[in-house]
Design a protein around this motif. Structure first.
Motif, PDB file in Angstrom:
ATOM      1  N   LEU A 163       0.904  -1.100  -0.008  1.00 46.43           N
ATOM      2  CA  LEU A 163       0.173   0.058   0.077  1.00 46.43           C
ATOM      3  C   LEU A 163       0.955   1.130   0.117  1.00 46.43           C
ATOM      4  O   LEU A 163       1.624   1.389   0.586  1.00 46.43           O
ATOM      5  CB  LEU A 163      -0.976  -0.008   1.218  1.00 46.43           C
ATOM      6  N   GLN A 164       0.689   2.225  -1.050  1.00 48.88           N
ATOM      7  CA  GLN A 164       1.175   3.406  -1.063  1.00 48.88           C
ATOM      8  C   GLN A 164       0.762   4.334  -0.108  1.00 48.88           C
ATOM      9  O   GLN A 164      -0.435   4.652  -0.228  1.00 48.88           O
ATOM     10  CB  GLN A 164       1.383   3.964  -2.378  1.00 48.88           C
ATOM     11  N   LEU A 165       1.620   4.989   0.794  1.00 49.83           N
ATOM     12  CA  LEU A 165       0.883   5.842   1.884  1.00 49.83           C
ATOM     13  C   LEU A 165       1.220   7.125   1.283  1.00 49.83           C
ATOM     14  O   LEU A 165       0.397   8.154   1.823  1.00 49.83           O
ATOM     15  CB  LEU A 165       1.276   5.493   3.387  1.00 49.83           C
ATOM     16  N   LEU A 212       3.539   9.511  -1.748  1.00 51.06           N
ATOM     17  CA  LEU A 212       4.662   9.697  -2.752  1.00 51.06           C
ATOM     18  C   LEU A 212       5.474  10.776  -3.005  1.00 51.06           C
ATOM     19  O   LEU A 212       5.360  11.741  -2.728  1.00 51.06           O
ATOM     20  CB  LEU A 212       3.647   9.573  -4.138  1.00 51.06           C
ATOM     21  N   GLY A 213       6.776  10.355  -2.901  1.00 48.42           N
ATOM     22  CA  GLY A 213       7.924  11.510  -3.120  1.00 48.42           C
ATOM     23  C   GLY A 213       8.732  11.282  -4.198  1.00 48.42           C
ATOM     24  O   GLY A 213       8.280  10.717  -5.067  1.00 48.42           O
ATOM     25  N   THR A 214       9.957  11.981  -3.968  1.00 46.38           N
ATOM     26  CA  THR A 214      10.770  12.043  -5.144  1.00 46.38           C
ATOM     27  C   THR A 214      11.906  11.121  -5.081  1.00 46.38           C
ATOM     28  O   THR A 214      12.297  10.683  -6.261  1.00 46.38           O
ATOM     29  CB  THR A 214      11.151  13.468  -5.252  1.00 46.38           C
ATOM     30  N   THR A 215      12.792  11.132  -4.018  1.00 42.01           N
ATOM     31  CA  THR A 215      14.100  10.382  -4.384  1.00 42.01           C
ATOM     32  C   THR A 215      14.235   9.282  -3.249  1.00 42.01           C
ATOM     33  O   THR A 215      14.658   8.158  -3.530  1.00 42.01           O
ATOM     34  CB  THR A 215      15.015  11.280  -3.911  1.00 42.01           C
ATOM     35  N   THR A 216      13.404   9.325  -2.233  1.00 43.47           N
ATOM     36  CA  THR A 216      13.765   8.098  -1.002  1.00 43.47           C
ATOM     37  C   THR A 216      12.699   7.439  -0.949  1.00 43.47           C
ATOM     38  O   THR A 216      11.500   8.050  -0.616  1.00 43.47           O
ATOM     39  CB  THR A 216      14.412   8.664   0.227  1.00 43.47           C
ATOM     40  N   ALA A 217      12.448   5.953  -0.730  1.00 40.54           N
ATOM     41  CA  ALA A 217      11.378   5.377  -0.582  1.00 40.54           C
ATOM     42  C   ALA A 217      11.554   4.558   0.708  1.00 40.54           C
ATOM     43  O   ALA A 217      12.679   4.072   0.932  1.00 40.54           O
ATOM     44  CB  ALA A 217      11.226   4.058  -1.578  1.00 40.54           C
ATOM     45  N   ILE A 218      10.708   4.851   1.606  1.00 42.04           N
ATOM     46  CA  ILE A 218      10.606   4.174   2.888  1.00 42.04           C
ATOM     47  C   ILE A 218       9.697   3.063   2.917  1.00 42.04           C
ATOM     48  O   ILE A 218       8.490   3.161   2.603  1.00 42.04           O
ATOM     49  CB  ILE A 218       9.973   5.203   4.008  1.00 42.04           C
ATOM     50  N   LEU A 219      10.058   1.778   3.274  1.00 40.19           N
ATOM     51  CA  LEU A 219       9.208   0.598   3.046  1.00 40.19           C
ATOM     52  C   LEU A 219       8.948   0.168   4.832  1.00 40.19           C
ATOM     53  O   LEU A 219      10.080  -0.224   5.362  1.00 40.19           O
ATOM     54  CB  LEU A 219      10.060  -0.399   2.460  1.00 40.19           C
ATOM     55  N   SER A 220       8.017   0.144   5.265  1.00 45.17           N
ATOM     56  CA  SER A 220       7.609  -0.240   6.751  1.00 45.17           C
ATOM     57  C   SER A 220       6.698  -1.440   6.501  1.00 45.17           C
ATOM     58  O   SER A 220       5.956  -1.680   5.569  1.00 45.17           O
ATOM     59  CB  SER A 220       7.275   0.938   7.377  1.00 45.17           C
ATOM     60  N   THR A 221       6.805  -2.292   7.676  1.00 46.74           N
ATOM     61  CA  THR A 221       5.527  -3.324   7.793  1.00 46.74           C
ATOM     62  C   THR A 221       5.191  -3.375   9.171  1.00 46.74           C
ATOM     63  O   THR A 221       5.837  -3.256  10.132  1.00 46.74           O
ATOM     64  CB  THR A 221       6.255  -4.733   7.552  1.00 46.74           C
ATOM     65  N   TYR A 265       5.783   3.430   1.833  1.00 49.79           N
ATOM     66  CA  TYR A 265       5.031   1.977   1.350  1.00 49.79           C
ATOM     67  C   TYR A 265       5.025   1.439   2.636  1.00 49.79           C
ATOM     68  O   TYR A 265       5.707   0.855   3.273  1.00 49.79           O
ATOM     69  CB  TYR A 265       5.582   1.333   0.015  1.00 49.79           C
ATOM     70  N   HIS A 266       3.682   0.825   2.795  1.00 46.13           N
ATOM     71  CA  HIS A 266       3.293  -0.101   3.851  1.00 46.13           C
ATOM     72  C   HIS A 266       3.196  -1.539   3.338  1.00 46.13           C
ATOM     73  O   HIS A 266       2.458  -1.676   2.366  1.00 46.13           O
ATOM     74  CB  HIS A 266       1.769   0.375   4.427  1.00 46.13           C
ATOM     75  N   PHE A 267       3.972  -2.494   3.722  1.00 46.75           N
ATOM     76  CA  PHE A 267       4.168  -3.870   3.310  1.00 46.75           C
ATOM     77  C   PHE A 267       3.488  -4.575   4.192  1.00 46.75           C
ATOM     78  O   PHE A 267       4.133  -5.433   5.175  1.00 46.75           O
ATOM     79  CB  PHE A 267       5.465  -4.187   2.983  1.00 46.75           C
ATOM     80  N   GLY A 268       2.148  -4.613   4.166  1.00 40.65           N
ATOM     81  CA  GLY A 268       1.466  -5.576   5.142  1.00 40.65           C
ATOM     82  C   GLY A 268       1.732  -6.963   4.985  1.00 40.65           C
ATOM     83  O   GLY A 268       2.210  -7.724   5.891  1.00 40.65           O
ATOM     84  N   PHE A 269       2.048  -7.356   3.823  1.00 38.70           N
ATOM     85  CA  PHE A 269       2.308  -8.824   3.362  1.00 38.70           C
ATOM     86  C   PHE A 269       3.922  -8.878   3.378  1.00 38.70           C
ATOM     87  O   PHE A 269       4.531  -8.243   2.279  1.00 38.70           O
ATOM     88  CB  PHE A 269       1.950  -9.333   2.231  1.00 38.70           C
ATOM     89  N   VAL A 270       4.617  -9.513   4.245  1.00 38.22           N
ATOM     90  CA  VAL A 270       5.936  -9.604   4.130  1.00 38.22           C
ATOM     91  C   VAL A 270       6.188 -10.848   3.219  1.00 38.22           C
ATOM     92  O   VAL A 270       7.310 -11.167   2.665  1.00 38.22           O
ATOM     93  CB  VAL A 270       6.564 -10.104   5.754  1.00 38.22           C
ATOM     94  N   LYS A 271       5.263 -11.821   3.371  1.00 41.38           N
ATOM     95  CA  LYS A 271       5.301 -12.835   2.360  1.00 41.38           C
ATOM     96  C   LYS A 271       3.580 -13.425   1.953  1.00 41.38           C
ATOM     97  O   LYS A 271       3.143 -13.200   2.981  1.00 41.38           O
ATOM     98  CB  LYS A 271       5.924 -14.112   3.200  1.00 41.38           C
ATOM     99  N   PRO A 272       3.536 -13.255   0.502  1.00 44.35           N
ATOM    100  CA  PRO A 272       4.368 -12.999  -0.560  1.00 44.35           C
ATOM    101  C   PRO A 272       4.673 -11.692  -0.622  1.00 44.35           C
ATOM    102  O   PRO A 272       3.729 -10.759  -0.289  1.00 44.35           O
ATOM    103  CB  PRO A 272       3.705 -13.637  -1.650  1.00 44.35           C
ATOM    104  N   LEU A 273       5.803 -11.228  -1.014  1.00 43.47           N
ATOM    105  CA  LEU A 273       6.100  -9.798  -1.353  1.00 43.47           C
ATOM    106  C   LEU A 273       5.512  -9.439  -2.492  1.00 43.47           C
ATOM    107  O   LEU A 273       5.442 -10.160  -3.509  1.00 43.47           O
ATOM    108  CB  LEU A 273       7.573  -9.535  -1.266  1.00 43.47           C
TER     109      LEU A 273
END
Length: 589
Positions: free
Chosen positions: A465-467, A469-478, A501-509
């Protein structure tokens, strides 16, 4: 006015200078001291109050620390800590930099074995006893105090089974108070009740049949009787078993009458015993209650739903299901391995099984998760309460390893909700039917939103889930740590450079989203409330290596060490995943 005996005792050697007639007064002072401190500092109350006399008697009769004493379920050990040189530091119990709430070998020579989880004492003490035999130290006694329903665990019986065919100098003391955190369950509980009531013939005693010298049951609050019996057993060789009966919370009326609530009551009035009320009517719900209440909603719609918990109906809020559907909610006692395989057996018959286990306790059933569930691809729904840092219970209880130890198991889905709504919706989604088992991890404590009971929505498996949108750095949290990210980004001047970005699913990615992220950003930061080694961040690094992406990837989470006790806020700060730490990190990007 009577002198204060407790102030004269720095070690058990001082205790042994007292005459037996003084010990009841000491017991009262020790109880009062525990109540005084715990009422203000919080902690586990009922268990230690229940073994006050036993604690005194053990250190009075045996030559500790030369004689080795192991406390099973370490929250019984407050009195032990106070009598073994930690009275003056007891008010730091479970606080950052203070003493541990459980026995800890590095803390004191009197803490012979670390016991944060249950049912380990017999095996550990037997190991010590056999080692003493090998070394030729035949006079040393090895004592395992097992209580709070821990005797019902399979590991305890494995230890008894082995000890019975040895001549090890082992004394097992069953502190029989008929309750763990919640009331004891199972056939063994009924058997012990019959023994206490004199309804079970001694010749049919199951402990004696395992080749133990059995004594009891005796009153565990009768100091003279305890001392007499312990002195007798001290001079007997081989495996011995003393069955004592106690009242959990003994000495505080409210704790005796409401043993579940006063297991760890929080702050309370030491004079009246009344728990100090917390104004929580307008606070977000506890995640455990979101689970428990949602499960009831789902069970009302789906009669194939079953709930299973290993001795944690209150802590996990499975109690709600037990109240409404008692025939479909099962407490199996302190038996995590059995809970998992029981769930697997039910799943083979088409039942929708929610197996609710604290993250730290699922570690005890790892083989069953692999062989009995995942290998057979049975759609058991694991609900992992207390995932992440849990605070004052410390290293034995933090649920920080689950992503790492589950991620390598084939067929297993792993999901970490961002908030109450996602937890609610993944529970709904799981009971609709998934092609694989799923582990849903959520933290201890309260959520984010008061208005959380919204209509159910199905969650698409494997979708991030995209929380932002920015320009250069992507933060990926779960998981819920993503809320710290959102709050930190709201406080930085350079927020526009960050995607989140929120990665609720660690698996499957969600590999499609990952490809897009790596192609459109210059830097990646991963954030999790689990261990960095082998965790979510490691999975992202593996994805990048596999797909020949050369972006800089920074991983934030729990470092490669055991995190000690302290408040959740303090420990998140230590791991640099609290809001302020993240704000500082983002500001430097």
């Amino acid at each position: 006015m009577e002198s204060n005996l407790l102030n004269t005792i720095q070690t058990p050697a001082d205790l042994r200078k007292l005459n037996p007639a003084q010990l009841p007064q000491l017991a009262q002072e020790l109880r009062d001291f525990i109540i005084d401190v715990v009422s203000v500092k919080e902690g586990h109350l009922g268990a230690s109050l229940g073994v006050t006399e036993l604690t005194i008697a053990l250190h009075y009769v045996f030559n500790t620390p030369a004689d080795l004493l192991v406390w099973d379920v370490g929250h019984q050990a407050y009195g032990h800590k106070i009598l073994t040189g930690r009275k003056d530091s007891f008010d730091t119990n479970r606080q950052l930099g203070g003493i541990s709430g459980f026995p800890k070998r590095s803390e004191s020579e009197y803490d012979t074995f670390g016991t944060g989880h249950s049912s380990t004492s017999i095996s550990a003490a037997l190991g010590m006893a056999i080692a003493s035999q090998i070394k030729g130290d035949l006079e040393k006694t090895h004592i395992a105090v097992i209580g709070d329903a821990s005797i019902a665990s399979g590991m305890a019986f494995e230890g008894l089974n082995h000890a019975g065919v040895t001549d090890a100098n082992l004394l097992v003391i069953l502190n029989d108070n008929a309750i763990g955190i919640d009331p004891s369950v199972g056939a063994l509980k009924h058997y012990l009740t019959q023994v206490k009531e004199g309804k079970n013939p001694r010749q049919n005693n199951m402990i004696k049949s395992l080749n133990f010298d059995y004594t009891g049951p005796i009153d565990g609050h009768d100091l003279p009787l305890l001392i007499k019996e312990l002195q007798r057993l001290k001079n007997k060789k081989g495996p011995k078993f003393l069955h004592i009966t106690t009242t959990k919370g003994k000495g505080l009326k409210q704790a005796e009458e409401n043993q579940v609530k006063y297991h760890a009551p929080g702050k309370f009035d030491k004079l009246t015993g009344e728990v100090l009320a917390i104004a929580d009517a307008h606070l977000p719900p506890k995640y455990q209650d979101v689970f428990g209440l949602t499960l009831v909603e789902l069970a009302e719609q789906n009669d194939r739903i079953i709930g299973i918990t290993p001795a944690m109906p209150s802590g996990s809020s499975m109690k709600f299901m037990m109240e409404v559907f008692p025939e479909r909610a099962i407490d199996v006692g302190i038996a995590e391995q059995h809970a998992v395989t029981l769930a697997a057996g039910m799943a083979t018959q088409g039942m929708v099984v929610f197996c609710n286990i604290y993250s730290t306790f699922l570690q005890r059933a790892y083989d069953q998760v692999i062989h009995d569930v995942a290998l057979q691809n049975l759609p058991v729904i694991f609900c992992l309460d207390r995932a992440g840092i849990v605070g004052e219970d410390g290293a034995t209880h933090h649920g920080v390893f689950d992503i790492a130890y589950l991620n390598c198991i084939p067929n297993l889905i792993i999901f970490a909700p961002l908030n109450e709504a996602e937890l609610r919706n993944i529970l709904y989604t799981a009971q609709l039917g998934l092609p694989h088992p799923i582990a849903i991890r959520y933290p201890r404590g309260r959520g984010e939103n008061v208005n959380w009971q919204q209509p159910f929505k199905k969650i698409e498996t494997g979708k991030a889930l995209q929380l932002q949108l920015g320009t250069t750095t992507a933060i990926l949290s779960t998981g819920t740590i993503g809320n710290n990210v959102t709050k930190a980004l709201a406080q930085v001047d350079n927020a526009a450079i960050f995607s989140h970005y929120h990665f609720g699913f660690v698996k499957p990615l969600d590999e499609n989203t990952l490809h897009s992220i790596f192609k459109n950003h210059a830097k990646i930061i991963t954030i999790e409330d689990g261990c960095v080694t082998g965790g979510f961040g490691s999975t992202i690094i593996s994805f990048a290596a596999k797909n020949n992406y050369n972006l800089k990837i920074s991983t934030l989470g729990i470092p490669d060490e055991f995190i000690e006790h302290g408040s959740t806020a303090q420990l998140q700060q230590y791991c640099s995943i609290d809001v302020n730490s993240l704000k500082d990190i983002f500001s430097l990007c």
